[in-house]
Design a protein around this motif. Structure first.
Motif, PDB file in Angstrom:
ATOM      1  N   GLN A   9     -16.553  -5.783   3.023  1.00  0.00           N
ATOM      2  CA  GLN A   9     -16.090  -6.412   1.786  1.00  0.00           C
ATOM      3  C   GLN A   9     -17.199  -6.352   0.739  1.00  0.00           C
ATOM      4  N   THR A  35     -15.153   0.506   2.409  1.00  0.00           N
ATOM      5  CA  THR A  35     -14.759  -0.839   1.972  1.00  0.00           C
ATOM      6  C   THR A  35     -13.295  -1.112   2.293  1.00  0.00           C
ATOM      7  N   LYS A  36     -13.030  -2.329   2.747  1.00  0.00           N
ATOM      8  CA  LYS A  36     -11.649  -2.738   3.006  1.00  0.00           C
ATOM      9  C   LYS A  36     -11.141  -3.702   1.928  1.00  0.00           C
ATOM     10  N   LYS A  37     -12.049  -4.552   1.410  1.00  0.00           N
ATOM     11  CA  LYS A  37     -11.660  -5.534   0.389  1.00  0.00           C
ATOM     12  C   LYS A  37     -12.708  -5.569  -0.715  1.00  0.00           C
ATOM     13  N   ASP A  39     -13.687  -8.199  -3.702  1.00  0.00           N
ATOM     14  CA  ASP A  39     -13.497  -9.533  -4.260  1.00  0.00           C
ATOM     15  C   ASP A  39     -13.826  -9.485  -5.751  1.00  0.00           C
ATOM     16  N   LYS A  58      -8.965   2.411  -6.293  1.00  0.00           N
ATOM     17  CA  LYS A  58      -7.755   2.218  -5.490  1.00  0.00           C
ATOM     18  C   LYS A  58      -7.019   3.531  -5.238  1.00  0.00           C
ATOM     19  N   ILE A  64      -7.910   0.077   0.260  1.00  0.00           N
ATOM     20  CA  ILE A  64      -8.695  -1.043  -0.273  1.00  0.00           C
ATOM     21  C   ILE A  64      -7.759  -2.095  -0.857  1.00  0.00           C
ATOM     22  N   GLN A  65      -8.102  -3.348  -0.598  1.00  0.00           N
ATOM     23  CA  GLN A  65      -7.330  -4.470  -1.126  1.00  0.00           C
ATOM     24  C   GLN A  65      -8.208  -5.243  -2.113  1.00  0.00           C
ATOM     25  N   PHE A  66      -7.679  -5.510  -3.309  1.00  0.00           N
ATOM     26  CA  PHE A  66      -8.367  -6.354  -4.282  1.00  0.00           C
ATOM     27  C   PHE A  66      -7.969  -7.805  -4.020  1.00  0.00           C
ATOM     28  N   ILE A  67      -8.962  -8.689  -3.976  1.00  0.00           N
ATOM     29  CA  ILE A  67      -8.679 -10.103  -3.763  1.00  0.00           C
ATOM     30  C   ILE A  67      -9.304 -10.925  -4.891  1.00  0.00           C
ATOM     31  N   GLU A  88      -1.891  -8.746  -4.166  1.00  0.00           N
ATOM     32  CA  GLU A  88      -2.565  -9.151  -2.935  1.00  0.00           C
ATOM     33  C   GLU A  88      -1.596  -9.239  -1.788  1.00  0.00           C
TER      34      GLU A  88
END
Length: 88
Positions: A9, A35-37, A39, A58, A64-67, A88
Motif C-alpha cells: 500500500q 502496489t495493491k492499494k 491511499d 489505474k 490497484i484500488q484507490f482508497i 472503492e
C-alpha cells in the motif's frame, strides 16, 4: 509525495497538481507495479493533471484500488469521465 508502506500500500500526500507533477515530486508510474492499494487521504489539492496521473496508474495497473478519495477527486474524475476508476 508517495510514502511506500508495507502490505503493498502507498499513501499519496500533498498537492497532486500540474506544477508538482512537472517537478517530478511524485513517483513514476512504473513504481506502482507491486502496489495493491493507493491511499489518497493525504492529497490536499488535486487538479486535472492529478486526475490524469491517477488514471494512468489505474489503466497501467488495473488491479490497484484507490482508497480514501476526497469529494474533490470524485467530482473532478466524474467531470473528466473517469469516475469509475475511483470506486472503492
Amino acid at each position: 509525495m508517495a510514502d511506500f508502506k508495507k502490505n503493498d500500500q502507498i499513501s499519496l500526500s500533498g498537492n497532486l497538481v500540474l506544477s508538482e507533477l512537472s517537478e517530478q515530486s511524485f513517483a513514476p508510474i512504473k513504481c506502482y507495479c507491486t502496489t495493491k492499494k493507493i491511499d489518497l487521504q493525504g492529497v490536499k489539492n488535486i487538479d486535472s493533471a492529478g486526475i490524469a496521473y491517477l488514471a494512468q496508474i489505474k489503466t497501467t495497473y488495473s488491479t490497484i484500488q484507490f482508497i480514501n478519495s476526497s469529494q474533490k477527486i470524485a467530482i473532478l474524475s466524474a467531470l473528466y469521465g473517469v469516475g469509475f476508476l475511483f470506486k472503492e
